[in-house]
Write a protein that holds these residues in place. Structure first.
Motif, PDB file in Angstrom:
ATOM      1  N   ALA A 211      11.007 -20.622  17.888  1.00  0.00           N
ATOM      2  CA  ALA A 211      12.173 -20.592  17.007  1.00  0.00           C
ATOM      3  C   ALA A 211      12.528 -19.162  16.614  1.00  0.00           C
ATOM      4  N   GLU A 212      11.529 -18.353  16.303  1.00  0.00           N
ATOM      5  CA  GLU A 212      11.785 -16.957  15.942  1.00  0.00           C
ATOM      6  C   GLU A 212      12.441 -16.199  17.089  1.00  0.00           C
ATOM      7  N   TYR A 213      11.936 -16.375  18.300  1.00  0.00           N
ATOM      8  CA  TYR A 213      12.529 -15.720  19.468  1.00  0.00           C
ATOM      9  C   TYR A 213      13.969 -16.178  19.667  1.00  0.00           C
ATOM     10  N   ALA A 214      14.209 -17.486  19.541  1.00  0.00           N
ATOM     11  CA  ALA A 214      15.552 -18.022  19.769  1.00  0.00           C
ATOM     12  C   ALA A 214      16.547 -17.474  18.747  1.00  0.00           C
ATOM     13  N   LEU A 215      16.138 -17.396  17.480  1.00  0.00           N
ATOM     14  CA  LEU A 215      17.055 -16.953  16.432  1.00  0.00           C
ATOM     15  C   LEU A 215      17.298 -15.446  16.464  1.00  0.00           C
ATOM     16  N   SER A 216      16.380 -14.693  17.064  1.00  0.00           N
ATOM     17  CA  SER A 216      16.535 -13.233  17.078  1.00  0.00           C
ATOM     18  C   SER A 216      17.766 -12.799  17.865  1.00  0.00           C
ATOM     19  N   GLY A 217      18.215 -13.624  18.821  1.00  0.00           N
ATOM     20  CA  GLY A 217      19.381 -13.274  19.617  1.00  0.00           C
ATOM     21  C   GLY A 217      20.643 -13.997  19.204  1.00  0.00           C
ATOM     22  N   ILE A 218      20.614 -14.657  18.040  1.00  0.00           N
ATOM     23  CA  ILE A 218      21.756 -15.426  17.551  1.00  0.00           C
ATOM     24  C   ILE A 218      22.553 -14.606  16.537  1.00  0.00           C
ATOM     25  N   ASP A 219      23.884 -14.657  16.636  1.00  0.00           N
ATOM     26  CA  ASP A 219      24.741 -13.850  15.773  1.00  0.00           C
ATOM     27  C   ASP A 219      24.834 -14.383  14.345  1.00  0.00           C
ATOM     28  N   LYS A 220      24.777 -15.702  14.181  1.00  0.00           N
ATOM     29  CA  LYS A 220      25.012 -16.327  12.883  1.00  0.00           C
ATOM     30  C   LYS A 220      23.701 -16.616  12.154  1.00  0.00           C
ATOM     31  N   PRO A 221      23.745 -16.719  10.810  1.00  0.00           N
ATOM     32  CA  PRO A 221      22.531 -17.015  10.030  1.00  0.00           C
ATOM     33  C   PRO A 221      22.115 -18.479  10.177  1.00  0.00           C
ATOM     34  N   ILE A 222      20.923 -18.703  10.723  1.00  0.00           N
ATOM     35  CA  ILE A 222      20.427 -20.047  11.004  1.00  0.00           C
ATOM     36  C   ILE A 222      18.980 -20.171  10.540  1.00  0.00           C
TER      37      ILE A 222
END
Length: 258
Positions: A211-222
């Motif tokens: 989950a941390e890896y996936a969110l690191s490349g996401i533009d929006k706050p999730i």
């Protein structure tokens, strides 16, 4: 009264938070909690969120102190510092949905239907400040339709919150889908004085590092968190309970005896 004085021996009476709570609240906190940190946590939450005695009892039973702010998020990279801290504390992990009365094999639509039927309990579990807007909220993007599982507005964060339910383990593609929904809500619903829309992915299970890896490349706050449909008993209690097979055997013997 002696227990109260001994518990809060380092505090001035009345002027401190503990003196502002009703006596019933203090009795709960003193008798149910052993740690000073936990006691102060529930005192402050009860005051700031105007909890009734019943709500305080539910939150202690549900172990809020150890779940608050535990969701995996990218808030510190995607939100201003003062705002990201509040947003982080708004989420928890895991969320407890045992009040729905569903089994572990429940599907997404079943869970969503049950959450809407029990929206008052759902809002209590989400926490203070959440205002329910709708389910399967329709968005249209250049002629294509998309439907958000659950849409909320958070009055303290001053932002929309998009909640997506997954009856499976977290997968990186879930974050990409939610990122798209957040962009659409920001473009179509967010007012000029609103803060950025926040996404919350509720999954059956998650690998926190994935989950941390996936969110690191996401533009929006999730944020990503697990949910529990059935409360798990402590191991010492589980070992003392009969298995399904034992219960069936007992029932069979009972029927034969009749």
């Amino acid at each position: 009264m002696r227990a109260f004085a001994e518990t809060w021996s380092d505090f001035e009476f009345v002027q401190q938070a503990v003196g502002q709570l009703p006596w019933g609240h203090n009795v709960l906190i003193i008798t149910r909690l052993k740690s000073a940190d936990e006691r102060l946590f529930y005192v402050q939450k009860a005051l700031s969120e105007h909890w009734s005695r019943t709500t305080l009892e539910v939150q202690i039973k549900n172990n809020l102190h150890h779940r608050q702010g535990k969701a995996v998020t990218n808030f510190n990279q995607r939100l201003p510092d003062i705002y990201s801290t509040l947003a982080q504390e708004t989420l928890k992990d895991p969320y407890l949905f045992d009040f729905l009365g569903l089994g572990e094999d429940a599907q997404e639509r079943e869970i969503e239907d049950a959450l809407v039927r029990h929206v008052t309990r759902f809002l209590l579990e989400l926490g203070s400040g959440f205002a329910y807007i709708g389910r399967q909220y329709r968005l249209e993007v250049n002629g294509d339709e998309f439907f958000i599982d659950l849409l909320f507005y958070h009055t303290r964060l001053k932002s929309y919150v998009v909640v997506e339910l997954k009856a499976t383990a977290f997968k990186p593609e879930h974050a990409g889908q939610l990122n798209f929904y957040l962009a659409a809500v920001d473009a179509q619903l967010k007012a000029d004085d609103d803060n950025p829309t926040i996404g919350l992915l509720l999954c059956r299970t998650q690998n926190r590092l994935v989950a941390e890896y996936a969110l690191s490349g996401i533009d929006k706050p999730i944020g990503v968190a697990e949910y529990e449909l059935v409360r798990h008993l402590p191991e010492n209690l589980q070992s003392s309970l009969p298995t399904v097979g034992q219960l069936e055997a007992e029932l069979g013997d009972f029927e034969l005896g009749d």
